[in-house]
Write an enzyme that holds these catalytic residues in place. Structure first.
Site, mmCIF file in Angstrom:
data_model
loop_
_atom_site.group_PDB
_atom_site.id
_atom_site.type_symbol
_atom_site.label_atom_id
_atom_site.label_comp_id
_atom_site.label_asym_id
_atom_site.label_seq_id
_atom_site.Cartn_x
_atom_site.Cartn_y
_atom_site.Cartn_z
ATOM 1 N N HIS A 192 12.763 -1.672 0.997
ATOM 2 C CA HIS A 192 12.106 -1.634 -0.398
ATOM 3 C C HIS A 192 11.069 -3.162 -0.334
ATOM 4 C CE1 HIS A 192 11.617 -0.763 -4.642
ATOM 5 N NE2 HIS A 192 11.217 -2.146 -4.803
ATOM 6 N N CYS A 193 9.910 -2.847 -0.419
ATOM 7 C CA CYS A 193 8.675 -4.031 -0.224
ATOM 8 C C CYS A 193 8.413 -4.208 -1.755
ATOM 9 C CB CYS A 193 7.701 -3.558 0.664
ATOM 10 S SG CYS A 193 6.647 -4.823 0.925
#
Lengths: 386, 143
Positions: A192-193
């Site tokens: 998850h950026c």
């Protein structure tokens, strides 16, 4: 793992579809009724937000996406204002063209990474979940597996464990992971950026990779141009301070680019390695295929050829979105509607309304829920409340 | 249209007796394939060969959609050069095959499954997780 107590599904409570008046074909258009047909994104159980009537999907918290976008716009803007005129005069007019091209590429790929579905798996329908339950209970406990339910499959002669997801009520396919920030199972979950404000998974990995590679080119290009610009200005014994005074924007760019180019180049290099060996960040961090436990494990998904791995990841067929955000909800009394209503009640129970338009939409939804739904919604209280 | 009408009639008249779920087969990796094992609940309703043939054809169609051939590479490279904006205007190869699959399932339902009181649901409606086979109660339906 979040607080996920397992809730036994009560087969008796499964909604039975009642015979309906001439119902429309599943998935057809709106009915001409006072009731507005809703789209599926409006009842999506995950923690995502939707814009433009379901066309754009982002994670619940946009993370630092505004910062990322801001930095890129500011740096590029300063570049075009302060550096380009000088460099065009003294060097070549290709510079703003190349810079402009890279900038457009970066922004487009960034927006695509942020706003597209990363490969979210829709949650299991109540019938599916009950079916899996039945299988688990009926199977004699032949293995020494502790309560967290896992299933082993053989993939290319490699044993892979599939975990049961308590939130989505299904066995996760290989390489799928449940993102706790978005509350969705994402296929080929990478990470998850926060910089792009979205998960990176099967569907948007290529956008993400293109984004960081083009961003490293852009950052390096701007850094090089600014250095050249300042060096040219400081020629003839005038000094660097004089050059910086003449072009203050360049100083800002220099600082931003200097600090970011290393991390972005590093990230690009890391992801190039991942692409070439067909690994995800998740697998690399966990060491799934590095043989830490002493067993002879190899990556079963790799094609054993760097070129083929790269082509598969970047030029392979684009998988479709499985969540069908803009499809219409069937408004007849089918099992789907019942499960959607149950999801609606679950949404209410969660106290997190992530539909654009906020509470008014939910109130509207609750008011219009069709009455003869036999199953009490409580049997489907989502166990993973935030 | 006549076939769809009878399908809806059937849904109105018949109650759902059970649902069988054909799970995914991961032995070849993450490509979309379904298990061809014949479920025991369908033994009284349909011929094993016919059912396995349906699932095998579906598997072949999905393999075609995900095939790494020259066409998909050209599409991918072109998309990469245009910063993937072509995906906004062009229908991808995968989507075209999905339409083919939907048509195939409709056809199979009309010809084989509905007359036997069964209904196949397109896997895309279940997130490509399962092939859902709905078994309707065998009341006044003729075999």
């Amino acid at each position: 793992m979040k607080n996920c107590e397992y809730q036994q599904i009560d087969p008796q409570a499964l909604p039975i579809p009642t015979p309906t008046p001439p119902a429309q074909h599943n998935g057809s258009d709106k009915r001409e009724e006072p009731r507005r047909a809703r789209r599926k994104w409006e009842v999506f159980p995950g923690k995502n937000r939707f814009y433009c009537d379901g066309r754009i999907i982002v994670a619940r918290q946009s993370g630092v996406l505004p910062l990322t976008l801001g930095l890129i716009l500011v740096t590029s803007g300063l570049f075009f204002i302060f550096d380009c005129p000088f460099l065009v005069k003294h060097l070549t007019s290709c510079i703003p063209v190349i810079g402009g091209g890279l900038f457009v590429f970066v922004v487009i790929t960034l927006l695509q990474t942020s706003f597209s579905d990363p490969g979210i798996l829709p949650r299991a329908t109540p019938d599916e979940a009950a079916d899996i339950e039945k299988q688990i209970d009926n199977t004699g406990n032949t293995s020494y597996r502790p309560p967290p339910r896992t299933k082993e499959v053989l993939i290319n002669q490699q044993v892979v464990k599939l975990k049961y997801c308590f939130t989505c009520k299904m066995f996760r396919p290989p390489r799928t992971s449940h993102c706790s920030l978005c509350d969705n199972c994402v296929e080929r979950f990478d990470h998850h950026c926060p910089w792009v404000g979205n998960c990176v998974g099967k569907r948007n990995y290529r956008f993400f990779y293109t984004f960081i590679v083009s961003l490293s080119f852009l950052t390096a290009f701007i850094f090089g141009c600014v250095t050249t610009h300042l060096a040219l200005r400081a020629q003839g014994g005038k000094g660097l301070v004089f050059a910086l005074q003449e072009s203050p924007g360049s100083a800002v760019e220099l600082v931003i680019c200097f600090f970011s180019v290393w991390s972005i180049l590093g990230l690009s290099g890391f992801h190039t390695y991942l692409v070439a060996s067909n690994l995800t960040t998740n697998e690399d961090i966990k060491g799934s295929w590095s043989g830490k436990s002493g067993e002879d494990v190899t990556n079963p998904y790799s094609h054993k050829n760097i070129f083929i791995n790269c082509c598969t990841m970047l030029c392979g067929p684009m998988p479709p979105s499985l969540i069908d955000r803009r499809g219409f909800l069937p408004t007849d009394e089918s099992v789907q509607t019942a499960s959607t209503d149950i999801e609606l009640s679950t949404l209410a129970a969660k106290n997190e309304i992530n539909v654009v338009g906020g509470s008014s939409q939910l109130v509207y939804g609750l008011q219009e829920s069709p009455s003869p739904v036999p199953a009490p919604p409580n049997s489907y209280q989502n166990s993973s409340s935030a | 249209m006549a076939e769809t009408h009878s399908l809806q009639d059937m849904r109105q008249q018949a109650a759902v007796a059970a649902k069988v779920f054909i799970q995914r087969d991961y032995t070849n990796g993450t490509v979309c394939q379904f298990q061809t094992k014949f479920p025991s609940e369908l033994e009284t309703r349909i011929d094993k060969q016919q059912f396995e043939e349906t699932v095998r054809t579906l598997n072949n169609l999905y393999a075609e959609a995900e095939k790494l051939g020259s066409q998909s590479y050209i599409e991918g490279c072109l998309a990469c050069l245009t910063a993937y904006t072509v995906f906004l205007c062009m229908e991808t190869h995968y989507e075209k095959v999905l339409k083919k699959i939907a048509k195939y399932i409709q056809e199979q339902n009309d010809k084989i499954y509905t007359p036997r009181g069964l209904l196949l649901t397109d896997p895309i409606e279940r997130g490509l997780r399962v092939v859902e086979v709905t078994i309707f109660e065998d009341r006044s339906l003729t075999r």
